[in-house]
Scaffold this motif. Structure first.
Motif, PDB file in Angstrom:
ATOM      1  N   GLU A   6      21.065 -19.387  -2.508  1.00  0.00           N
ATOM      2  CA  GLU A   6      20.969 -17.901  -2.095  1.00  0.00           C
ATOM      3  C   GLU A   6      21.483 -17.563  -0.759  1.00  0.00           C
ATOM      4  N   TRP A  36      18.663 -13.156 -11.794  1.00  0.00           N
ATOM      5  CA  TRP A  36      18.288 -12.941 -10.273  1.00  0.00           C
ATOM      6  C   TRP A  36      16.706 -12.489 -10.883  1.00  0.00           C
ATOM      7  N   ARG A  38      12.770 -11.594  -8.963  1.00  0.00           N
ATOM      8  CA  ARG A  38      12.259 -11.034  -7.711  1.00  0.00           C
ATOM      9  C   ARG A  38      10.771 -11.341  -7.786  1.00  0.00           C
ATOM     10  N   ARG A  45       6.478 -12.437 -10.526  1.00  0.00           N
ATOM     11  CA  ARG A  45       7.807 -12.677 -10.643  1.00  0.00           C
ATOM     12  C   ARG A  45       8.490 -12.000 -11.825  1.00  0.00           C
ATOM     13  N   MET A  92      11.149 -11.317  -2.493  1.00  0.00           N
ATOM     14  CA  MET A  92      11.788 -12.418  -2.311  1.00  0.00           C
ATOM     15  C   MET A  92      12.573 -12.545  -3.763  1.00  0.00           C
ATOM     16  N   TYR A  93      13.929 -12.778  -3.496  1.00  0.00           N
ATOM     17  CA  TYR A  93      14.876 -12.615  -4.543  1.00  0.00           C
ATOM     18  C   TYR A  93      15.323 -14.134  -4.757  1.00  0.00           C
ATOM     19  N   PHE A  94      15.280 -14.597  -6.218  1.00  0.00           N
ATOM     20  CA  PHE A  94      15.703 -16.045  -6.301  1.00  0.00           C
ATOM     21  C   PHE A  94      16.835 -15.816  -7.622  1.00  0.00           C
ATOM     22  N   TRP A 113      15.777 -23.494 -10.200  1.00  0.00           N
ATOM     23  CA  TRP A 113      15.552 -21.987  -9.053  1.00  0.00           C
ATOM     24  C   TRP A 113      16.187 -22.406  -7.646  1.00  0.00           C
ATOM     25  N   GLY A 116      15.569 -18.861  -2.695  1.00  0.00           N
ATOM     26  CA  GLY A 116      15.168 -17.664  -2.412  1.00  0.00           C
ATOM     27  C   GLY A 116      15.831 -16.862  -1.349  1.00  0.00           C
ATOM     28  N   GLN A 118      14.793 -13.391   1.229  1.00  0.00           N
ATOM     29  CA  GLN A 118      13.906 -12.259   1.306  1.00  0.00           C
ATOM     30  C   GLN A 118      14.834 -10.859   1.570  1.00  0.00           C
TER      31      GLN A 118
END
Length: 123
Positions: A6, A36, A38, A45, A92-94, A113, A116, A118
């Protein structure tokens, strides 16, 4: 091996925009659902958006109309355009890969995954 990387996170003021990217490698990207997620304090999550191999879209209610998920199957990249950002979007976005072309809410169907990126939104 499968890799998801990411980028694009950062710090913005409320009302601002960010575009997240997820570069994928090591698998037949176009054949799989991508999403996606978060991770935020107090919420755990959650799946924010996903796009199936057939381009069916899902958005959680809180981002509907503000976020747009898209995929480029040539570049093997997943995107999340985030507009009108709010402090509650902090987290935090994954990026994640599902185990099939269809997207599911079930956590066990998401099996790879990224690390991540931020996102911070100041009011």
């Amino acid at each position: 091996q499968v890799q998801l990387v990411e980028s694009g996170g950062g710090s913005v003021q409320a009302g601002g925009s960010l575009r997240l990217s997820c570069a994928a490698s090591g698998f037949a990207y176009s054949a799989y659902c991508m999403g996606w997620f978060r991770l935020s304090p107090g919420k755990g999550r959650e799946r924010i958006a996903s796009i199936s191999s057939g381009l069916n879209l899902y958005y959680t209610d809180s981002v509907m109309g503000r976020f747009t998920i898209s995929r480029d199957n040539v570049k093997k990249t997943l995107y999340l355009q985030m507009n009108s950002l709010r402090p509650e979007d902090i987290g935090m976005y994954f990026c994640a890969k599902a185990w099939s072309g269809a997207c599911s809410q079930a956590v066990e169907t998401w099996h790879y995954w990224g690390q991540g990126t931020q996102v911070t939104v100041s009011s």
